[in-house]
Design a protein around this motif. Structure first.
Motif, PDB file in Angstrom:
ATOM      1  N   ARG A  83      15.559 -13.383  35.116  1.00  0.00           N
ATOM      2  CA  ARG A  83      15.305 -12.258  34.212  1.00  0.00           C
ATOM      3  C   ARG A  83      15.695 -10.957  34.899  1.00  0.00           C
ATOM      4  NH1 ARG A  83      12.046 -12.911  29.859  1.00  0.00           N
ATOM      5  NH2 ARG A  83      11.366 -10.742  30.017  1.00  0.00           N
ATOM      6  N   LEU A  84      16.392 -10.114  34.191  1.00  0.00           N
ATOM      7  CA  LEU A  84      16.749  -8.825  34.760  1.00  0.00           C
ATOM      8  C   LEU A  84      15.495  -7.970  34.908  1.00  0.00           C
ATOM      9  CD1 LEU A  84      20.045  -7.812  32.900  1.00  0.00           C
ATOM     10  CD2 LEU A  84      19.794  -8.885  35.134  1.00  0.00           C
ATOM     11  N   THR A  86      13.294  -4.450  34.958  1.00  0.00           N
ATOM     12  CA  THR A  86      13.266  -3.305  34.038  1.00  0.00           C
ATOM     13  C   THR A  86      14.278  -2.233  34.439  1.00  0.00           C
ATOM     14  OG1 THR A  86      10.946  -3.715  33.478  1.00  0.00           O
ATOM     15  CG2 THR A  86      11.810  -1.499  33.057  1.00  0.00           C
ATOM     16  N   GLU A  88      17.118  -2.675  35.942  1.00  0.00           N
ATOM     17  CA  GLU A  88      18.453  -3.198  35.618  1.00  0.00           C
ATOM     18  C   GLU A  88      18.727  -3.087  34.125  1.00  0.00           C
ATOM     19  OE1 GLU A  88      19.381  -6.618  38.977  1.00  0.00           O
ATOM     20  OE2 GLU A  88      17.933  -7.059  37.397  1.00  0.00           O
ATOM     21  N   ARG A  89      17.741  -3.412  33.304  1.00  0.00           N
ATOM     22  CA  ARG A  89      17.934  -3.306  31.851  1.00  0.00           C
ATOM     23  C   ARG A  89      18.144  -1.860  31.433  1.00  0.00           C
ATOM     24  NH1 ARG A  89      13.638  -7.031  31.785  1.00  0.00           N
ATOM     25  NH2 ARG A  89      12.191  -5.425  31.067  1.00  0.00           N
ATOM     26  N   ARG A  90      17.364  -0.959  32.032  1.00  0.00           N
ATOM     27  CA  ARG A  90      17.531   0.456  31.701  1.00  0.00           C
ATOM     28  C   ARG A  90      18.896   0.975  32.155  1.00  0.00           C
ATOM     29  NH1 ARG A  90      11.501   2.461  33.681  1.00  0.00           N
ATOM     30  NH2 ARG A  90      10.359   1.765  31.811  1.00  0.00           N
ATOM     31  N   ILE A  92      21.661  -0.753  32.283  1.00  0.00           N
ATOM     32  CA  ILE A  92      22.661  -1.218  31.315  1.00  0.00           C
ATOM     33  C   ILE A  92      22.635  -0.338  30.069  1.00  0.00           C
ATOM     34  CG2 ILE A  92      23.321  -3.123  29.800  1.00  0.00           C
ATOM     35  CD1 ILE A  92      22.254  -5.049  31.907  1.00  0.00           C
ATOM     36  N   GLU A  93      21.438  -0.065  29.557  1.00  0.00           N
ATOM     37  CA  GLU A  93      21.326   0.753  28.356  1.00  0.00           C
ATOM     38  C   GLU A  93      21.905   2.143  28.572  1.00  0.00           C
ATOM     39  OE1 GLU A  93      17.334   0.857  26.942  1.00  0.00           O
ATOM     40  OE2 GLU A  93      17.081  -1.314  27.003  1.00  0.00           O
ATOM     41  N   ALA A 328      23.273 -10.431  29.702  1.00  0.00           N
ATOM     42  CA  ALA A 328      22.668  -9.168  29.279  1.00  0.00           C
ATOM     43  C   ALA A 328      23.727  -8.148  28.876  1.00  0.00           C
ATOM     44  CB  ALA A 328      21.790  -8.610  30.397  1.00  0.00           C
ATOM     45  N   ARG A 331      25.150  -8.956  25.532  1.00  0.00           N
ATOM     46  CA  ARG A 331      24.232  -8.613  24.437  1.00  0.00           C
ATOM     47  C   ARG A 331      24.269  -7.129  24.132  1.00  0.00           C
ATOM     48  NH1 ARG A 331      20.193 -10.835  26.416  1.00  0.00           N
ATOM     49  NH2 ARG A 331      19.177  -9.063  27.404  1.00  0.00           N
ATOM     50  N   TYR A 332      24.247  -6.297  25.178  1.00  0.00           N
ATOM     51  CA  TYR A 332      24.245  -4.860  24.965  1.00  0.00           C
ATOM     52  C   TYR A 332      25.590  -4.352  24.445  1.00  0.00           C
ATOM     53  CZ  TYR A 332      19.639  -4.154  27.039  1.00  0.00           C
ATOM     54  OH  TYR A 332      18.274  -4.168  27.277  1.00  0.00           O
TER      55      TYR A 332
END
Length: 339
Positions: A83-84, A86, A88-90, A92-93, A328, A331-332
């Motif tokens: 799981r990435l 938080t 890492e997800r931010r 990407i966004e 991920a 998806r983005y």
């Protein structure tokens, strides 16, 4: 088949070798992992793994390294996609936020993917023949010209100026706009091209020259398939992770990465929108890339993927982390283009 203990030993060997890039010995496995057995037992398990071709002894060292077969088993049965975090997800966004068009999205994506995975990133431009028409607008300009604006489901915006044989009336322009939108919006580009071509005969003879000029411009826009042959590549410098083995590993890979036909075929193998494609070593159908692995997946909606993205790197890559990042980012990217 291998029992759970031997699978645990293989998992530990893969994880340690990816982390250290050094052959792994039994003592190191016992020290670093909670295997619950003695070094002698681990050595016996390693001998069985080697006999079955999952690990190999590269030199006279007592350590072992995974083979392509070992990595394959690790990916299929032992690796869980990480799981990435938080941050890492931010990242990407925020990295994709504010992209102005599809070219910007692709270029940002290839930089992002190479930074997240420390591998060579490959992002195929959206395939126009798979795209549908989202909107068409006809904007009147001065001196008998109009601006044709085409927006596709892939996020591409195409603007073209049409020189008309005469000034159109507001009524004709409104009729032309309505018929074009009715024939094109929601259709695949090839179907939209055929649909608008049939519109010419629906206009009165004196209106047909104007209709023909607009339809001809739209047909050229619908038929522009240059994006089908484009792949963005980033992070080639990450190949230095191969180490000192430049001539036998990096150079052939660099040469292969220059051939976009090869890259398009490579990405074309990732056809399942719901699954990652992982090709390891000899599974990659190009001899120049036999020392690498490919992790790729389509992006776009599950029903209608637009294209494919992924990474190429040494077989000793961090598969769980790489698979998570590729999934991920795909998806983005799909969400960004749909928005």
């Amino acid at each position: 088949m291998l029992d759970e203990r031997k699978l645990a030993v293989l998992r530990a060997i893969v994880e340690d070798y990816v982390a250290t890039q050094e052959p792994v010995g039994s003592r190191a496995l016992v020290d670093r992992h909670s295997l619950g057995v003695s070094p002698a037992t681990v050595r016996n398990d390693m001998a069985i793994l080697e006999e079955h071709g999952f690990i190999a002894q590269p030199h006279t060292s007592a350590g072992r390294i995974p083979t392509d077969k070992g990595y394959r088993l690790f990916v299929d049965r032992l690796a869980s996609v990480r799981r990435l975090s938080t941050p890492e997800r931010r990242a990407i966004e925020s990295f994709l936020d504010g992209a102005v068009d599809v070219d910007d999205v692709v270029q940002r994506s290839v930089r992002l993917l190479s930074q997240l995975t420390h591998q060579v990133a490959l992002v195929q431009y959206p395939t126009l023949t798979r795209s549908t028409v989202r909107h068409v607008e006809l904007v009147p300009m001065e001196r008998g010209r109009i601006l044709v604006v085409l927006i596709t489901s892939s996020g591409r915006v195409d603007q073209r100026i049409v020189e008309l044989p005469e000034e159109p009336t507001d009524l004709l322009l409104a009729e032309l706009r309505g018929k074009v939108i009715g024939a094109a919006v929601g259709q695949r580009l090839p179907d939209a091209s055929a649909g608008v071509a049939d519109l010419i005969t629906t206009f009165r003879p004196e209106e047909q020259p104007i209709a023909t000029a607009v339809v001809a411009t739209l047909t050229r826009a619908f038929s522009d398939e240059r994006a089908d042959e484009r792949v963005a590549v980033g992070g080639a410098a990450n190949l230095a992770r191969f180490g000192a083995d430049f001539d036998t590993s990096i150079k052939p890979v660099l040469e292969a990465l220059e051939e976009h036909v090869v890259l398009l075929k490579l990405l074309g193998e990732a056809t399942s929108p719901s699954m990652l494609t992982v090709r390891i070593g000899a599974e990659v159908p190009y001899e120049e890339l036999s020392a690498t692995s490919l992790v790729a997946t389509p992006y776009g909606s599950s029903a209608e993927p637009l294209a494919t993205l992924g990474v190429v790197g040494p077989t000793r890559m961090d598969y769980p982390g790489t698979m998570a990042a590729v999934r991920a980012v795909a998806r983005y990217v799909g969400q960004t283009l749909s928005d």
